[in-house]
Write a protein that holds these residues in place. Structure first.
Motif, PDB file in Angstrom:
ATOM      1  N   SER A 232     -21.035 -35.768 -13.788  1.00  0.00           N
ATOM      2  CA  SER A 232     -19.959 -35.755 -14.784  1.00  0.00           C
ATOM      3  C   SER A 232     -19.512 -34.331 -15.082  1.00  0.00           C
ATOM      4  N   ASP A 233     -20.480 -33.431 -15.231  1.00  0.00           N
ATOM      5  CA  ASP A 233     -20.142 -32.036 -15.496  1.00  0.00           C
ATOM      6  C   ASP A 233     -19.392 -31.424 -14.312  1.00  0.00           C
ATOM      7  N   ALA A 234     -19.862 -31.724 -13.094  1.00  0.00           N
ATOM      8  CA  ALA A 234     -19.198 -31.201 -11.891  1.00  0.00           C
ATOM      9  C   ALA A 234     -17.767 -31.705 -11.807  1.00  0.00           C
ATOM     10  N   PHE A 235     -17.546 -32.961 -12.149  1.00  0.00           N
ATOM     11  CA  PHE A 235     -16.191 -33.522 -12.093  1.00  0.00           C
ATOM     12  C   PHE A 235     -15.275 -32.800 -13.075  1.00  0.00           C
ATOM     13  N   MET A 236     -15.743 -32.603 -14.308  1.00  0.00           N
ATOM     14  CA  MET A 236     -14.908 -31.925 -15.308  1.00  0.00           C
ATOM     15  C   MET A 236     -14.583 -30.496 -14.872  1.00  0.00           C
ATOM     16  N   LYS A 237     -15.580 -29.787 -14.362  1.00  0.00           N
ATOM     17  CA  LYS A 237     -15.358 -28.399 -13.953  1.00  0.00           C
ATOM     18  C   LYS A 237     -14.412 -28.328 -12.764  1.00  0.00           C
ATOM     19  N   MET A 238     -14.583 -29.213 -11.779  1.00  0.00           N
ATOM     20  CA  MET A 238     -13.706 -29.170 -10.618  1.00  0.00           C
ATOM     21  C   MET A 238     -12.285 -29.573 -10.995  1.00  0.00           C
ATOM     22  N   THR A 239     -12.145 -30.501 -11.921  1.00  0.00           N
ATOM     23  CA  THR A 239     -10.816 -30.871 -12.398  1.00  0.00           C
ATOM     24  C   THR A 239     -10.087 -29.642 -12.937  1.00  0.00           C
ATOM     25  N   SER A 240     -10.784 -28.863 -13.731  1.00  0.00           N
ATOM     26  CA  SER A 240     -10.186 -27.649 -14.294  1.00  0.00           C
ATOM     27  C   SER A 240      -9.960 -26.581 -13.231  1.00  0.00           C
ATOM     28  N   ASP A 241     -10.964 -26.367 -12.372  1.00  0.00           N
ATOM     29  CA  ASP A 241     -10.889 -25.267 -11.405  1.00  0.00           C
ATOM     30  C   ASP A 241      -9.833 -25.491 -10.338  1.00  0.00           C
ATOM     31  N   LEU A 242      -9.582 -26.744  -9.952  1.00  0.00           N
ATOM     32  CA  LEU A 242      -8.534 -27.001  -8.963  1.00  0.00           C
ATOM     33  C   LEU A 242      -7.163 -26.593  -9.494  1.00  0.00           C
ATOM     34  N   HIS A 243      -7.007 -26.675 -10.802  1.00  0.00           N
ATOM     35  CA  HIS A 243      -5.704 -26.359 -11.395  1.00  0.00           C
ATOM     36  C   HIS A 243      -5.634 -24.913 -11.898  1.00  0.00           C
ATOM     37  N   TYR A 244      -6.616 -24.515 -12.705  1.00  0.00           N
ATOM     38  CA  TYR A 244      -6.572 -23.196 -13.340  1.00  0.00           C
ATOM     39  C   TYR A 244      -7.395 -22.142 -12.613  1.00  0.00           C
ATOM     40  N   GLY A 245      -8.326 -22.581 -11.764  1.00  0.00           N
ATOM     41  CA  GLY A 245      -9.216 -21.646 -11.090  1.00  0.00           C
ATOM     42  C   GLY A 245     -10.397 -21.274 -11.966  1.00  0.00           C
ATOM     43  N   PRO A 246     -11.524 -20.914 -11.350  1.00  0.00           N
ATOM     44  CA  PRO A 246     -12.721 -20.552 -12.117  1.00  0.00           C
ATOM     45  C   PRO A 246     -12.687 -19.127 -12.655  1.00  0.00           C
ATOM     46  N   GLY A 247     -11.746 -18.302 -12.182  1.00  0.00           N
ATOM     47  CA  GLY A 247     -11.684 -16.912 -12.608  1.00  0.00           C
ATOM     48  C   GLY A 247     -11.138 -16.771 -14.020  1.00  0.00           C
ATOM     49  N   PRO A 248     -11.370 -15.610 -14.639  1.00  0.00           N
ATOM     50  CA  PRO A 248     -10.855 -15.368 -15.994  1.00  0.00           C
ATOM     51  C   PRO A 248      -9.343 -15.285 -15.994  1.00  0.00           C
ATOM     52  N   ARG A 249      -8.761 -15.432 -17.156  1.00  0.00           N
ATOM     53  CA  ARG A 249      -7.306 -15.373 -17.289  1.00  0.00           C
ATOM     54  C   ARG A 249      -6.804 -14.021 -16.796  1.00  0.00           C
ATOM     55  N   ASP A 250      -5.814 -14.049 -15.929  1.00  0.00           N
ATOM     56  CA  ASP A 250      -5.252 -12.839 -15.341  1.00  0.00           C
ATOM     57  C   ASP A 250      -4.520 -12.034 -16.407  1.00  0.00           C
ATOM     58  N   SER A 251      -4.704 -10.713 -16.382  1.00  0.00           N
ATOM     59  CA  SER A 251      -4.067  -9.865 -17.394  1.00  0.00           C
ATOM     60  C   SER A 251      -2.544  -9.852 -17.277  1.00  0.00           C
ATOM     61  N   VAL A 252      -2.005 -10.217 -16.112  1.00  0.00           N
ATOM     62  CA  VAL A 252      -0.549 -10.220 -15.947  1.00  0.00           C
ATOM     63  C   VAL A 252      -0.009 -11.637 -15.747  1.00  0.00           C
ATOM     64  N   THR A 253      -0.828 -12.625 -16.059  1.00  0.00           N
ATOM     65  CA  THR A 253      -0.341 -13.987 -15.888  1.00  0.00           C
ATOM     66  C   THR A 253       0.778 -14.273 -16.883  1.00  0.00           C
ATOM     67  N   PHE A 254       1.689 -15.128 -16.494  1.00  0.00           N
ATOM     68  CA  PHE A 254       2.675 -15.589 -17.460  1.00  0.00           C
ATOM     69  C   PHE A 254       2.621 -17.110 -17.554  1.00  0.00           C
ATOM     70  N   ARG A 255       1.442 -17.643 -17.172  1.00  0.00           N
ATOM     71  CA  ARG A 255       1.156 -19.058 -17.407  1.00  0.00           C
ATOM     72  C   ARG A 255       0.896 -19.247 -18.905  1.00  0.00           C
ATOM     73  N   THR A 256       1.516 -20.241 -19.506  1.00  0.00           N
ATOM     74  CA  THR A 256       1.383 -20.433 -20.952  1.00  0.00           C
ATOM     75  C   THR A 256       0.114 -21.190 -21.323  1.00  0.00           C
ATOM     76  N   ASP A 257      -0.442 -21.964 -20.383  1.00  0.00           N
ATOM     77  CA  ASP A 257      -1.662 -22.724 -20.672  1.00  0.00           C
ATOM     78  C   ASP A 257      -2.799 -22.193 -19.803  1.00  0.00           C
ATOM     79  N   SER A 258      -4.032 -22.398 -20.245  1.00  0.00           N
ATOM     80  CA  SER A 258      -5.162 -21.896 -19.474  1.00  0.00           C
ATOM     81  C   SER A 258      -6.344 -22.852 -19.437  1.00  0.00           C
TER      82      SER A 258
END
Length: 558
Positions: free
Chosen positions: A154-180
């Motif tokens: 269950s934990d792996a599913f939740m994490k992969m759901t997020s990582d496929l879309h947002y990526g596992p890396g920290p929020r980019d300092s120059v991103t202009f994505r409004t959601d994270s």
């Protein structure tokens, strides 16, 4: 004196309290029951439920750490999901795994094809547990083992759901994505749907970016993995002399990588050089056929390490918004490339020269404002103090040799021979150094301005031969563009109300100084991609600023 002693005793007492507090903070991990063997399989589901309840309560007690020492991705969402289902198992019942569990295990095993690391989705622990539940009769009656597998899946599913879309890396300092991040409700609903219908692929569909650059990178990763999966090779010494012994080691490594065929042949220097060139061409290294230090370091890297480099660049694509503008300019700094994109198509591509590691080109988002023909170059003070002032103090003729003029605070040119240069320093320099236009001007014929706080811009150069270099990180931060003339034509081509299509060529021919203000706000993005997909293959670039190393640490990819 008494006050001093009192203060010291208070400090000592505080120290003891702090030490005790630290000791209390460093509590040990509380492990759940390792085994809960049931006598009858019909009792299994109820005991699994009890074990899940125990494990969920321990997540909070253990600061969110799960049994394989990895932190739960979203502890509250995980606990709430099970609570809504009375803590019953979601991936199995009556001692049998649901088909969805098999699918989830396959997705975890192939996570690297999506730029992700299987180990971050409990791959090691789940693989071991899976083997026990499949092959060990006693393990099949172990409620603790079933509960462990359930929560980790269950934990792996939740994490992969997020990582496929947002990526596992920290929020980019120059991103202009409004959601994270996804809300907890979204993750719980996704998980609820997948355990109901068992279709993992459908649950993950639509989460990944649709940018052409991301898709090309993903295709390249797949072909790279198909070619190199399961392969390993010997490493070469970094400190070496070109001896017979080293050439033999090099030949063996080239054979292992299928760059050299020695079957029934006497290997000579020409064959080895050709094989080294083949490797260099594949990994985007200057193909001189010489196994220098850079080439040897690349030969020593494992396929998994190359895949990680591609993976962190997929993360960079995930930091971009879901939809890019129809038309924009993208400068890939380590790729030394500028592309003009329109509706997903590359309309113009040019080699560029970017900032050296000491004077980096900044990563940013902006939009083009104007084009300047025959520009002056106002020398940045950082260059004046570091490079020019010491040379001028030695010989004032340096200014004339560099076509530089001295401008005072009133904007007037000053005779440099009337200035006592030895009295000037970083703390006292009431002048501007300006390079006059002409063939010797560092900005060349044209300068392209865009809004930014770093005072950088795109421009032509008076040293165009440098575009032939494979390593082109050598500027003071601005970006020199080889196809400056094509870029200028592209930028003004739609502005026919102010200019004819051939206006720029005419102005250049007449040597006219011009500033062309752009009415269209064409976005420009300066980004950092050290890998891209091209024709189904991966192309790698040097990590010129060490950004990959930083991101690997932050993503725990080391």
């Amino acid at each position: 004196m008494k006050n001093t002693k009192l203060n010291l005793s208070l400090l000592c007492g505080s120290g003891i309290v702090l030490l005790l507090a630290c000791g209390e903070h460093k509590k040990k991990y509380t492990a759940p029951k390792e085994k809960q063997i049931v006598a009858n399989v019909r009792e299994l589901d109820e005991v699994v439920k009890e074990s899940i309840t125990e494990r969920l309560s321990l997540i909070s007690d253990n600061d969110g750490i799960l049994e394989d020492s990895l932190p739960a991705f979203r502890p509250q969402a995980l606990q709430d999901f099970y609570k809504e289902h009375e803590n019953k198992a979601e991936w199995s019942d009556h001692g049998k795994m649901h088909p969805a569990a098999d699918s989830m295990m396959e997705w975890i095993a192939r996570a690297d094809e999506y730029g992700l690391l299987p180990k971050q989705y409990h791959a090691n622990t789940l693989t071991k547990v899976w083997s026990q539940l499949r092959d060990d009769a006693a393990a099949k009656k172990d409620a603790a083992l079933w509960a462990k597998a359930d929560i980790l899946l269950s934990d792996a599913f939740m994490k992969m759901t997020s990582d496929l879309h947002y990526g596992p890396g920290p929020r980019d300092s120059v991103t202009f994505r409004t959601d994270s991040l996804f809300p907890d409700k979204f993750l719980k609903d996704k998980l609820r749907a997948v355990v109901a219908d068992g279709n993992i692929s459908a649950a993950f569909e639509g989460l990944e970016p649709t940018h052409p650059g991301y898709i090309a990178l993903k295709e390249g990763i797949k072909s790279f993995k198909d070619k190199y999966e399961g392969q390993s090779w010997d490493t070469l010494p970094l400190n070496y002399t070109d001896t017979i012994g080293f050439r033999q080691l090099l030949a063996n490594r080239l054979v292992q990588g299928q760059y050299l065929d020695t079957a029934g042949k006497v290997v000579d220097t020409t064959m080895i050089k050709a094989a080294v060139k083949a490797f260099q061409n594949e990994f985007n290294i200057y193909a001189d056929g010489v196994a220098g230090k850079r080439t040897v370091m690349a030969l020593n890297r494992t396929p998994a390490d190359w895949l990680m480099q591609a993976g962190i660049n997929m993360d960079r694509w995930r930091k971009l918004p879901d939809t890019m503008p129809r038309e924009y300019i993208m400068v890939n700094v380590p790729g030394y490339t500028m592309r003009v994109i329109d509706s997903g198509e590359v309309m113009l591509e040019s080699r560029v020269i970017v900032g050296a590691p000491r004077t980096r080109t900044p990563l940013l988002n902006s939009y083009m404002t104007n084009v300047v023909l025959f520009p002056y170059w106002r020398v940045p003070y950082s260059i004046v103090f570091k490079e020019m002032l010491p040379a001028i103090k030695r010989n004032v003729g340096y200014l004339a040799s560099k076509n530089l003029e001295v401008i005072n605070k009133d904007g007037e040119a000053v005779d440099p021979n009337t200035i006592d240069w030895n009295k000037l320093s970083k703390d006292h320099f009431p002048y501007v150094l300006r390079q006059m236009d002409g063939v010797d001007n560092s900005l060349g014929i044209m300068k392209f301005n865009f809004r930014n706080k770093y005072s950088v811009y795109l421009h032509d150069t008076n040293n165009r031969g440098l575009f032939k270099n494979s390593m082109r990180a050598m500027s003071h931060g601005c970006v020199r563009v080889q196809q400056w003339d094509s870029l200028s034509q592209y930028l003004v081509r739609m502005d026919t109300t102010q200019h004819r299509g051939d206006s720029i060529k005419a102005w250049i021919a007449r040597g006219e100084k011009k500033q062309v203000d752009l009415t269209r706000r064409l976005p420009i993005y300066l980004r950092y991609f050290t890998a891209e997909g091209r024709d189904g293959k991966l192309i790698f670039f040097d990590d010129i600023y060490g950004e990959d190393k930083v991101l690997r640490r932050e993503m725990k990819y080391n």
